[in-house]
Motif scaffolding. Structure first.
Motif, PDB file in Angstrom:
ATOM      1  N   GLU A   1       9.253  -7.598  -0.711  1.00 51.32           N
ATOM      2  CA  GLU A   1       8.597  -6.742   0.300  1.00 51.32           C
ATOM      3  C   GLU A   1       9.651  -6.301   1.299  1.00 51.32           C
ATOM      4  O   GLU A   1      10.377  -7.131   1.861  1.00 51.32           O
ATOM      5  CB  GLU A   1       7.472  -7.545   0.961  1.00 51.32           C
ATOM      6  CG  GLU A   1       6.941  -7.036   2.279  1.00 51.32           C
ATOM      7  CD  GLU A   1       6.137  -5.753   2.181  1.00 51.32           C
ATOM      8  OE1 GLU A   1       6.702  -4.707   2.555  1.00 51.32           O
ATOM      9  OE2 GLU A   1       4.975  -5.779   1.728  1.00 51.32           O
TER      10      GLU A   1
ATOM     11  N   MET B   1       9.159  -4.625   4.199  1.00 53.37           N
ATOM     12  CA  MET B   1       8.803  -4.754   5.609  1.00 53.37           C
ATOM     13  C   MET B   1       8.905  -6.244   5.965  1.00 53.37           C
ATOM     14  O   MET B   1       8.065  -7.059   5.530  1.00 53.37           O
ATOM     15  CB  MET B   1       7.384  -4.231   5.851  1.00 53.37           C
ATOM     16  CG  MET B   1       7.071  -4.100   7.329  1.00 53.37           C
ATOM     17  SD  MET B   1       5.335  -4.134   7.642  1.00 53.37           S
ATOM     18  CE  MET B   1       5.293  -3.944   9.403  1.00 53.37           C
TER      19      MET B   1
ATOM     20  N   ILE C   1       5.982   0.506  -2.482  1.00 59.84           N
ATOM     21  CA  ILE C   1       6.959   1.438  -1.909  1.00 59.84           C
ATOM     22  C   ILE C   1       8.058   0.668  -1.187  1.00 59.84           C
ATOM     23  O   ILE C   1       7.815  -0.001  -0.185  1.00 59.84           O
ATOM     24  CB  ILE C   1       6.264   2.414  -0.926  1.00 59.84           C
ATOM     25  CG1 ILE C   1       5.120   3.166  -1.612  1.00 59.84           C
ATOM     26  CG2 ILE C   1       7.283   3.377  -0.318  1.00 59.84           C
ATOM     27  CD1 ILE C   1       5.528   4.118  -2.707  1.00 59.84           C
TER      28      ILE C   1
ATOM     29  N   THR D   1      -0.032  -2.908  -2.098  1.00 54.66           N
ATOM     30  CA  THR D   1       0.167  -1.536  -1.624  1.00 54.66           C
ATOM     31  C   THR D   1      -0.988  -1.078  -0.742  1.00 54.66           C
ATOM     32  O   THR D   1      -2.082  -1.637  -0.810  1.00 54.66           O
ATOM     33  CB  THR D   1       0.316  -0.558  -2.810  1.00 54.66           C
ATOM     34  OG1 THR D   1       0.459   0.766  -2.305  1.00 54.66           O
ATOM     35  CG2 THR D   1      -0.881  -0.606  -3.729  1.00 54.66           C
ATOM     36  N   GLY D   2      -0.706  -0.079   0.066  1.00 56.76           N
ATOM     37  CA  GLY D   2      -1.756   0.523   0.873  1.00 56.76           C
ATOM     38  C   GLY D   2      -2.519   1.575   0.087  1.00 56.76           C
ATOM     39  O   GLY D   2      -3.584   2.025   0.495  1.00 56.76           O
ATOM     40  N   PHE D   3      -1.967   1.983  -1.061  1.00 56.94           N
ATOM     41  CA  PHE D   3      -2.662   2.973  -1.889  1.00 56.94           C
ATOM     42  C   PHE D   3      -3.869   2.335  -2.549  1.00 56.94           C
ATOM     43  O   PHE D   3      -3.805   1.188  -2.986  1.00 56.94           O
ATOM     44  CB  PHE D   3      -1.746   3.493  -3.008  1.00 56.94           C
ATOM     45  CG  PHE D   3      -0.612   4.345  -2.533  1.00 56.94           C
ATOM     46  CD1 PHE D   3      -0.829   5.415  -1.678  1.00 56.94           C
ATOM     47  CD2 PHE D   3       0.690   4.092  -2.947  1.00 56.94           C
ATOM     48  CE1 PHE D   3       0.223   6.217  -1.249  1.00 56.94           C
ATOM     49  CE2 PHE D   3       1.745   4.881  -2.516  1.00 56.94           C
ATOM     50  CZ  PHE D   3       1.518   5.943  -1.665  1.00 56.94           C
ATOM     51  N   SER D   4      -4.952   3.125  -2.642  1.00 57.77           N
ATOM     52  CA  SER D   4      -6.095   2.590  -3.377  1.00 57.77           C
ATOM     53  C   SER D   4      -6.751   3.668  -4.237  1.00 57.77           C
ATOM     54  O   SER D   4      -7.734   3.425  -4.911  1.00 57.77           O
ATOM     55  CB  SER D   4      -7.126   2.009  -2.404  1.00 57.77           C
ATOM     56  OG  SER D   4      -7.499   2.981  -1.443  1.00 57.77           O
ATOM     57  N   HIS D   5      -6.179   4.886  -4.208  1.00 55.83           N
ATOM     58  CA  HIS D   5      -6.751   5.971  -5.007  1.00 55.83           C
ATOM     59  C   HIS D   5      -6.638   5.622  -6.490  1.00 55.83           C
ATOM     60  O   HIS D   5      -5.636   5.044  -6.928  1.00 55.83           O
ATOM     61  CB  HIS D   5      -6.002   7.271  -4.714  1.00 55.83           C
ATOM     62  CG  HIS D   5      -6.712   8.487  -5.220  1.00 55.83           C
ATOM     63  ND1 HIS D   5      -6.449   9.023  -6.456  1.00 55.83           N
ATOM     64  CD2 HIS D   5      -7.680   9.248  -4.678  1.00 55.83           C
ATOM     65  CE1 HIS D   5      -7.227  10.079  -6.635  1.00 55.83           C
ATOM     66  NE2 HIS D   5      -7.984  10.236  -5.570  1.00 55.83           N
TER      67      HIS D   5
ATOM     68  N   ARG E   1      -3.493   6.334  -8.460  1.00 55.02           N
ATOM     69  CA  ARG E   1      -2.367   5.455  -8.127  1.00 55.02           C
ATOM     70  C   ARG E   1      -2.521   4.110  -8.836  1.00 55.02           C
ATOM     71  O   ARG E   1      -1.555   3.555  -9.341  1.00 55.02           O
ATOM     72  CB  ARG E   1      -2.315   5.214  -6.620  1.00 55.02           C
ATOM     73  CG  ARG E   1      -2.271   6.476  -5.782  1.00 55.02           C
ATOM     74  CD  ARG E   1      -0.883   6.778  -5.322  1.00 55.02           C
ATOM     75  NE  ARG E   1      -0.865   7.888  -4.379  1.00 55.02           N
ATOM     76  CZ  ARG E   1       0.235   8.525  -4.024  1.00 55.02           C
ATOM     77  NH1 ARG E   1       1.404   8.183  -4.530  1.00 55.02           N
ATOM     78  NH2 ARG E   1       0.194   9.505  -3.164  1.00 55.02           N
TER      79      ARG E   1
ATOM     80  N   VAL F   1      -4.723  -4.511  -2.537  1.00 52.61           N
ATOM     81  CA  VAL F   1      -4.687  -3.406  -1.573  1.00 52.61           C
ATOM     82  C   VAL F   1      -4.538  -3.940  -0.146  1.00 52.61           C
ATOM     83  O   VAL F   1      -5.272  -4.830   0.279  1.00 52.61           O
ATOM     84  CB  VAL F   1      -5.969  -2.540  -1.688  1.00 52.61           C
ATOM     85  CG1 VAL F   1      -5.975  -1.447  -0.633  1.00 52.61           C
ATOM     86  CG2 VAL F   1      -6.063  -1.918  -3.071  1.00 52.61           C
ATOM     87  N   LYS F   2      -3.539  -3.394   0.553  1.00 50.42           N
ATOM     88  CA  LYS F   2      -3.316  -3.751   1.956  1.00 50.42           C
ATOM     89  C   LYS F   2      -4.101  -2.800   2.860  1.00 50.42           C
ATOM     90  O   LYS F   2      -4.148  -1.620   2.549  1.00 50.42           O
ATOM     91  CB  LYS F   2      -1.822  -3.644   2.295  1.00 50.42           C
ATOM     92  CG  LYS F   2      -0.955  -4.660   1.588  1.00 50.42           C
ATOM     93  CD  LYS F   2       0.434  -4.715   2.201  1.00 50.42           C
ATOM     94  CE  LYS F   2       1.384  -3.751   1.574  1.00 50.42           C
ATOM     95  NZ  LYS F   2       2.792  -3.895   1.974  1.00 50.42           N
ATOM     96  N   PRO F   3      -4.673  -3.233   3.974  1.00 55.31           N
ATOM     97  CA  PRO F   3      -4.635  -4.609   4.460  1.00 55.31           C
ATOM     98  C   PRO F   3      -5.531  -5.509   3.609  1.00 55.31           C
ATOM     99  O   PRO F   3      -6.552  -5.060   3.087  1.00 55.31           O
ATOM    100  CB  PRO F   3      -5.198  -4.478   5.879  1.00 55.31           C
ATOM    101  CG  PRO F   3      -6.062  -3.263   5.852  1.00 55.31           C
ATOM    102  CD  PRO F   3      -5.450  -2.338   4.872  1.00 55.31           C
ATOM    103  N   PHE F   4      -5.142  -6.771   3.507  1.00 50.45           N
ATOM    104  CA  PHE F   4      -5.939  -7.710   2.719  1.00 50.45           C
ATOM    105  C   PHE F   4      -6.232  -8.965   3.530  1.00 50.45           C
ATOM    106  O   PHE F   4      -5.590  -9.227   4.550  1.00 50.45           O
ATOM    107  CB  PHE F   4      -5.234  -8.055   1.407  1.00 50.45           C
ATOM    108  CG  PHE F   4      -3.851  -8.631   1.568  1.00 50.45           C
ATOM    109  CD1 PHE F   4      -3.651  -9.953   1.928  1.00 50.45           C
ATOM    110  CD2 PHE F   4      -2.726  -7.841   1.346  1.00 50.45           C
ATOM    111  CE1 PHE F   4      -2.368 -10.479   2.065  1.00 50.45           C
ATOM    112  CE2 PHE F   4      -1.446  -8.356   1.492  1.00 50.45           C
ATOM    113  CZ  PHE F   4      -1.268  -9.683   1.852  1.00 50.45           C
TER     114      PHE F   4
END
Lengths: 155, 166
Positions: free
Chosen positions: B14, B16, B61, B91-95, B98, B112-115
């Protein structure tokens, strides 16, 4: 096409029984109490989004769209994890639009500009929670803009 | 009786830093002892080769090399220490598109973040108790992209090749 069932070394090592509920609850507390200087990340996002105001719609900016998507996604992902649920709520709305937008048009730019302004307001005033003064107005305004976009372009 | 998580090791990749530290603390609270952390995918793969962890949790990412690139290396590099290791992608993506993209690379689970801690536990539990069989069709190598659904109401004969016959 070949199928295989590899040995489950993780299962072999950890055995059975799950994780005790108390440990999961303790881990929830770890998240709730997580402290990071997230406002610096918000300020960086605002800085990165500054370029949005210089975008000309005549340019081919499809690649940049992905860059903006990553910024918004990161804010959505980490806001709530570091005590800024308001940032996550706002970013979630914008990300939904960015994920489906097929053309980077004036409406999309307006949403990004409003998003950038909202983030700046949040960072400057340290508006953390959803019940902070003015927070609901920001969220509602941005939600309405995103909703109009999705309706207008029939997503 | 509960899991003896201190026997298993986890690699967290990660970029970050506060998020990496938070993930490590959650895993320690769960009971994992050996949690290796890398802040970029290149270092992540080096640590993977060095420690051969039992579970990988990676962000999507990251700098030049993404979490998906890391998954590709783990699954397809001939020198990979364990091509079958479960990989949870954060990831923050959830579409949907993706998620499908990640699944097509060979990701085992998607977080999926936030979790919440409960969300993370659910993904780890899935990796431990219900790992999917692996598929190799030349173009794709990874966990079967179709998750088997158990139809509770069905009590007829089991005819699929992977039915247990119970």
């Amino acid at each position: 096409m070949k199928y295989s069932n590899p040995p489950n070394s993780l299962k072999e090592k950890v055995g059975s029984g799950g994780i005790p509920v108390e440990r999961i609850e303790r881990a929830e507390t770890v998240i709730a109490e997580s402290k990071a200087e997230f406002s610096t990340y918000i300020q960086q996002a605002v800085k990165d989004l500054e370029q949005v105001s210089q975008i000309s719609l005549e340019d081919d900016i499809w690649a940049e769209r992905e860059d903006y998507t990553k910024i918004v996604m990161s804010m959505k992902a980490h806001g709530k994890m570091f005590g800024y649920p308001l940032v996550t709520a706002l970013s979630y709305e914008v990300l939904q639009v960015l994920d489906v937008c097929e053309k980077f048009n004036a409406d999309m730019l307006d949403i990004l500009l409003a998003y950038k302004q909202s983030l700046k307001l949040i960072a400057d005033n340290k508006m953390v929670q959803m019940n902070a003064d003015g927070a609901k107005d920001i969220v509602n305004a941005l939600c309405a803009a995103c909703g109009r976009y999705l309706q207008k372009y029939s997503f | 009786m509960s899991y003896t998580l201190d026997r298993a090791s986890v690699l967290v990749v990660e970029d970050m830093v506060p998020m990496a530290m938070l993930t490590k603390r959650i895993l320690h609270t769960f009971g994992f002892k050996d949690v290796y952390v890398a802040h970029d995918a290149e270092t992540g793969f080096e640590l993977f080769q060095k420690h051969a962890p039992d579970l990988v949790i990676a962000d999507w990412i990251m700098g030049d090399m993404s979490g998906l690139d890391l998954v590709k290396l783990i699954r397809r590099d001939p020198l990979s220490k364990n091509s079958y290791v479960p990989v949870i992608l954060m990831t923050g993506f959830s579409h949907k598109l993706r998620v499908m993209q990640a699944r097509d690379i060979g990701v085992s689970e998607f977080l999926v973040k936030p979790f919440t801690a409960k969300d993370m536990y659910a993904r780890i539990l899935q990796a431990i108790e219900k790992p999917r069989q692996f598929v190799d069709n030349g173009d794709f190598f990874g966990p079967d992209r179709r998750r088997k659904r158990v139809v509770q109401a069905y009590d007829g004969p089991m005819r699929r090749y992977d039915d247990t016959g119970e």
